[in-house]
Design a protein around this motif. Sequence first.
Motif, PDB file in Angstrom:
ATOM      1  N   LEU A 118      50.772  53.640   7.450  1.00 59.56           N
ATOM      2  CA  LEU A 118      52.164  54.079   7.351  1.00 59.56           C
ATOM      3  C   LEU A 118      53.134  53.053   7.943  1.00 59.56           C
ATOM      4  O   LEU A 118      52.882  52.490   9.015  1.00 59.56           O
ATOM      5  CB  LEU A 118      52.337  55.428   8.057  1.00 59.56           C
ATOM      6  CG  LEU A 118      51.606  56.615   7.427  1.00 59.56           C
ATOM      7  CD1 LEU A 118      51.948  57.906   8.143  1.00 59.56           C
ATOM      8  CD2 LEU A 118      51.915  56.734   5.932  1.00 59.56           C
ATOM      9  N   PRO A 119      54.264  52.832   7.257  1.00 61.22           N
ATOM     10  CA  PRO A 119      55.205  51.802   7.701  1.00 61.22           C
ATOM     11  C   PRO A 119      55.881  52.113   9.028  1.00 61.22           C
ATOM     12  O   PRO A 119      56.300  51.205   9.734  1.00 61.22           O
ATOM     13  CB  PRO A 119      56.232  51.739   6.557  1.00 61.22           C
ATOM     14  CG  PRO A 119      56.093  53.027   5.828  1.00 61.22           C
ATOM     15  CD  PRO A 119      54.663  53.417   5.956  1.00 61.22           C
ATOM     16  N   ARG A 120      56.001  53.395   9.391  1.00 66.98           N
ATOM     17  CA  ARG A 120      56.702  53.712  10.636  1.00 66.98           C
ATOM     18  C   ARG A 120      55.949  53.250  11.884  1.00 66.98           C
ATOM     19  O   ARG A 120      56.512  53.215  12.971  1.00 66.98           O
ATOM     20  CB  ARG A 120      56.991  55.210  10.706  1.00 66.98           C
ATOM     21  CG  ARG A 120      55.785  56.126  10.665  1.00 66.98           C
ATOM     22  CD  ARG A 120      56.252  57.582  10.829  1.00 66.98           C
ATOM     23  NE  ARG A 120      55.187  58.556  10.680  1.00 66.98           N
ATOM     24  CZ  ARG A 120      54.880  59.170   9.553  1.00 66.98           C
ATOM     25  NH1 ARG A 120      55.546  58.861   8.444  1.00 66.98           N
ATOM     26  NH2 ARG A 120      53.908  60.060   9.486  1.00 66.98           N
ATOM     27  N   TYR A 121      54.664  52.890  11.708  1.00 65.43           N
ATOM     28  CA  TYR A 121      53.873  52.373  12.841  1.00 65.43           C
ATOM     29  C   TYR A 121      53.628  50.866  12.712  1.00 65.43           C
ATOM     30  O   TYR A 121      52.800  50.306  13.420  1.00 65.43           O
ATOM     31  CB  TYR A 121      52.526  53.100  12.929  1.00 65.43           C
ATOM     32  CG  TYR A 121      52.643  54.600  13.029  1.00 65.43           C
ATOM     33  CD1 TYR A 121      53.270  55.209  14.113  1.00 65.43           C
ATOM     34  CD2 TYR A 121      52.134  55.414  12.018  1.00 65.43           C
ATOM     35  CE1 TYR A 121      53.386  56.586  14.188  1.00 65.43           C
ATOM     36  CE2 TYR A 121      52.248  56.799  12.088  1.00 65.43           C
ATOM     37  CZ  TYR A 121      52.871  57.374  13.177  1.00 65.43           C
ATOM     38  OH  TYR A 121      52.981  58.738  13.251  1.00 65.43           O
ATOM     39  N   GLN A 152      56.894  59.860  25.972  1.00 64.22           N
ATOM     40  CA  GLN A 152      57.007  59.466  24.563  1.00 64.22           C
ATOM     41  C   GLN A 152      56.958  57.937  24.422  1.00 64.22           C
ATOM     42  O   GLN A 152      57.860  57.304  23.869  1.00 64.22           O
ATOM     43  CB  GLN A 152      58.305  60.016  23.957  1.00 64.22           C
ATOM     44  CG  GLN A 152      58.383  61.540  23.961  1.00 64.22           C
ATOM     45  CD  GLN A 152      59.670  62.057  23.359  1.00 64.22           C
ATOM     46  OE1 GLN A 152      60.760  61.751  23.845  1.00 64.22           O
ATOM     47  NE2 GLN A 152      59.568  62.839  22.298  1.00 64.22           N
ATOM     48  N   LEU A 153      55.868  57.374  24.908  1.00 66.71           N
ATOM     49  CA  LEU A 153      55.739  55.912  24.941  1.00 66.71           C
ATOM     50  C   LEU A 153      55.543  55.297  23.562  1.00 66.71           C
ATOM     51  O   LEU A 153      55.922  54.155  23.335  1.00 66.71           O
ATOM     52  CB  LEU A 153      54.566  55.511  25.836  1.00 66.71           C
ATOM     53  CG  LEU A 153      54.673  55.880  27.317  1.00 66.71           C
ATOM     54  CD1 LEU A 153      53.459  55.366  28.072  1.00 66.71           C
ATOM     55  CD2 LEU A 153      55.946  55.307  27.922  1.00 66.71           C
ATOM     56  N   LEU A 154      54.901  56.036  22.656  1.00 68.16           N
ATOM     57  CA  LEU A 154      54.590  55.458  21.356  1.00 68.16           C
ATOM     58  C   LEU A 154      55.839  55.440  20.476  1.00 68.16           C
ATOM     59  O   LEU A 154      56.380  56.498  20.144  1.00 68.16           O
ATOM     60  CB  LEU A 154      53.478  56.259  20.673  1.00 68.16           C
ATOM     61  CG  LEU A 154      53.058  55.754  19.293  1.00 68.16           C
ATOM     62  CD1 LEU A 154      52.420  54.368  19.393  1.00 68.16           C
ATOM     63  CD2 LEU A 154      52.103  56.738  18.634  1.00 68.16           C
ATOM     64  N   PRO A 155      56.316  54.259  20.069  1.00 68.60           N
ATOM     65  CA  PRO A 155      57.522  54.188  19.228  1.00 68.60           C
ATOM     66  C   PRO A 155      57.201  54.444  17.759  1.00 68.60           C
ATOM     67  O   PRO A 155      56.237  53.928  17.214  1.00 68.60           O
ATOM     68  CB  PRO A 155      57.997  52.750  19.433  1.00 68.60           C
ATOM     69  CG  PRO A 155      56.750  51.991  19.720  1.00 68.60           C
ATOM     70  CD  PRO A 155      55.827  52.920  20.439  1.00 68.60           C
ATOM     71  N   VAL A 156      58.023  55.258  17.135  1.00 73.14           N
ATOM     72  CA  VAL A 156      57.905  55.542  15.707  1.00 73.14           C
ATOM     73  C   VAL A 156      59.210  55.096  15.055  1.00 73.14           C
ATOM     74  O   VAL A 156      60.295  55.554  15.429  1.00 73.14           O
ATOM     75  CB  VAL A 156      57.673  57.047  15.462  1.00 73.14           C
ATOM     76  CG1 VAL A 156      57.576  57.315  13.959  1.00 73.14           C
ATOM     77  CG2 VAL A 156      56.424  57.523  16.178  1.00 73.14           C
ATOM     78  N   GLN A 157      59.106  54.200  14.091  1.00 79.45           N
ATOM     79  CA  GLN A 157      60.312  53.695  13.438  1.00 79.45           C
ATOM     80  C   GLN A 157      60.909  54.794  12.560  1.00 79.45           C
ATOM     81  O   GLN A 157      60.227  55.413  11.750  1.00 79.45           O
ATOM     82  CB  GLN A 157      59.991  52.469  12.590  1.00 79.45           C
ATOM     83  CG  GLN A 157      61.241  51.773  12.069  1.00 79.45           C
ATOM     84  CD  GLN A 157      60.910  50.524  11.272  1.00 79.45           C
ATOM     85  OE1 GLN A 157      59.814  49.990  11.378  1.00 79.45           O
ATOM     86  NE2 GLN A 157      61.867  50.059  10.485  1.00 79.45           N
ATOM     87  N   SER A 158      62.191  55.037  12.711  1.00 81.95           N
ATOM     88  CA  SER A 158      62.846  56.137  12.001  1.00 81.95           C
ATOM     89  C   SER A 158      63.578  55.690  10.746  1.00 81.95           C
ATOM     90  O   SER A 158      64.027  56.539   9.965  1.00 81.95           O
ATOM     91  CB  SER A 158      63.834  56.845  12.935  1.00 81.95           C
ATOM     92  OG  SER A 158      64.805  55.916  13.416  1.00 81.95           O
ATOM     93  N   LYS A 190      62.136  55.990  17.673  1.00 86.81           N
ATOM     94  CA  LYS A 190      62.126  57.194  18.503  1.00 86.81           C
ATOM     95  C   LYS A 190      60.713  57.396  19.037  1.00 86.81           C
ATOM     96  O   LYS A 190      59.736  56.942  18.440  1.00 86.81           O
ATOM     97  CB  LYS A 190      62.566  58.417  17.698  1.00 86.81           C
ATOM     98  CG  LYS A 190      61.660  58.746  16.521  1.00 86.81           C
ATOM     99  CD  LYS A 190      62.155  59.962  15.752  1.00 86.81           C
ATOM    100  CE  LYS A 190      61.226  60.260  14.574  1.00 86.81           C
ATOM    101  NZ  LYS A 190      61.675  61.444  13.812  1.00 86.81           N
ATOM    102  N   GLY A 191      60.613  58.069  20.173  1.00 88.57           N
ATOM    103  CA  GLY A 191      59.304  58.281  20.774  1.00 88.57           C
ATOM    104  C   GLY A 191      58.533  59.396  20.078  1.00 88.57           C
ATOM    105  O   GLY A 191      59.099  60.382  19.620  1.00 88.57           O
TER     106      GLY A 191
END
Length: 573
Positions: A37-40, A222-228, A265-266
């Motif tokens: 997935l692109p958000r990761y 919420q350390l893991l960043p997810v691209q929004s 966002k986390g």
Amino acid sequence: MVSGLVINELPKWIVFGSWICMNIALFIYQFYNFTVLPRYFYSRVVLREALSFARGPAIIINFNIILILLPVCRNLISLLRGTGRCVPRTVKRVLDKNLTFHKAVAWMIIAASAMHIMAHYYNYERIAAIVRVGPLVPTEGPRPPLQALPVASVPPGTPLDPIAVCLVTVAGLTGHVITVALFLMVTSSLEFMRRSYFEIFWYTHHLFVIFLLGLAFHQFQQLLPVQSNGEDAFTVGPTGNVTGTHPPSYCSLVSPIQCAAAKFKGAGPLSWKFMLGGLTIYIIERVIRFIRSLQRVVLIKVVQHPSKTIEFQMRKKGFHAEAGQYVFINVPSVALFEWHPFTLTSAPEEDYFSAHIRVVGDWTEEVARQFGSGGDGFKQSFELPIVAIDGPFGTASEDVFDHEVGMLVGAGIGVTPFASILKSVFYKLTTEKATALKKVYFYWICPEPQSFEWFASMLASVEEQLSQRGMSDFLDIHIYLSRGWKDKDAFAVYLREGENKDAVTGLQARTHYGRPDWSNIFDEISLSHPKTNIGVFFCGPPVLSHSLHEKCNEFTGRSDGNRARFFYNKENF
């Protein structure tokens, strides 16, 4: 004929196989998402393959947290078992594997935790290393994927210790706490620890509270960043610019000014949502146990039996138990928080319920001492300690009345569940109460009958009363002394030669010396009851359980098509 494997193994294989498949499917689903997935995308750039290997096991842990507490909700299991015809026999037999499933779920959590920990140790190493590098992509905030980390404001090029980076985060700190709690719970739950140091097992196992609290707060930062704004679908303008979004597969290859800023966002927290359902049921379970523990128990008699055994005869308002069930007993003056399981030895038809306690450990020795056992005499009723009772709880043995033929096998102290059943059988026969049970085979394997003289006395009473009513054929008793012939036994047999009762046990049934030949026994019973459903109920050591289980499968559905079917049931509490 249906094979023994289908009857005795298929239901649990279906449940266990479905659970395994669900774990595998969840791992593949999560692993795929974090790999593709692109958000990761930018998290993968930094953490590489370890990101997927950390998140895949994480969802397995969350899934099994839903299940881990349910098998130990004894009231829930008993409720499901006690719904009569609504629950088929095969489902009840699966429910009897509740502790086995609890252990399997625990080992799955351990395996997933090990993979999760190793992957995250690598991730923290990568995070410490990435601080030396400038921003990876244009962003409106701190550089990803460090925006939620305490090290996000550290200037590039600053050397960092990965362990220090780990321990200054909530995820790292709670991760180490729950790992220690899990390690202590696992090591204290091993068989030899439970048998030899029950108190250590009992208290250490309550670290599950720390484990669940740590897990609930594990993703708090919420350390893991997810691209929004990293959508797959995007439009490239005439100059190569992308407006509004930041597709990483494209923007990572072009000049930063051609793309919008990446927004993050986390992720999480999610674990508390997974544990909410199972934890709610477990809290209700504990509230019910607490309320029942406060209900007054009246000790109507305390009996000293030979061979260091004491019997509690009790009454409690609203208490009703079926034959073969068990209770947990607590004596607050001995140990406030310790509850120990004991099989009920009274029949439901009696106006009291009883449990026999053999004095074999620290807790039982202190209980015996406080009740005056071994001293000058028992104390007056007002001097006796308070006793709390939790239960009753259902077991496999209570299903014996659903079979035409019952085969009861008790080894050593495992004989106690059948005291209640045999007495209940007698009451049902004498009162002509309807029951499907037409024949009972009882096998008692013990080192020496003196260890359970109270049971031999009860057995003799049942045997004699059935004989007086012309029902001797209903109960077939076989007693085996596993330690073989002794000189005193030979002398006793010699003195009582010609009598109608056995010289060793005082029963009409003769005592056998050595171990049973189960192949011959199953063969004879199978031929004596063709095309009959026979319930085999066992309580005792695992080695003998395995042997009986194999015989049930072997002699069920033999090729001649005229054999009985053996349904294997084992006590678990």
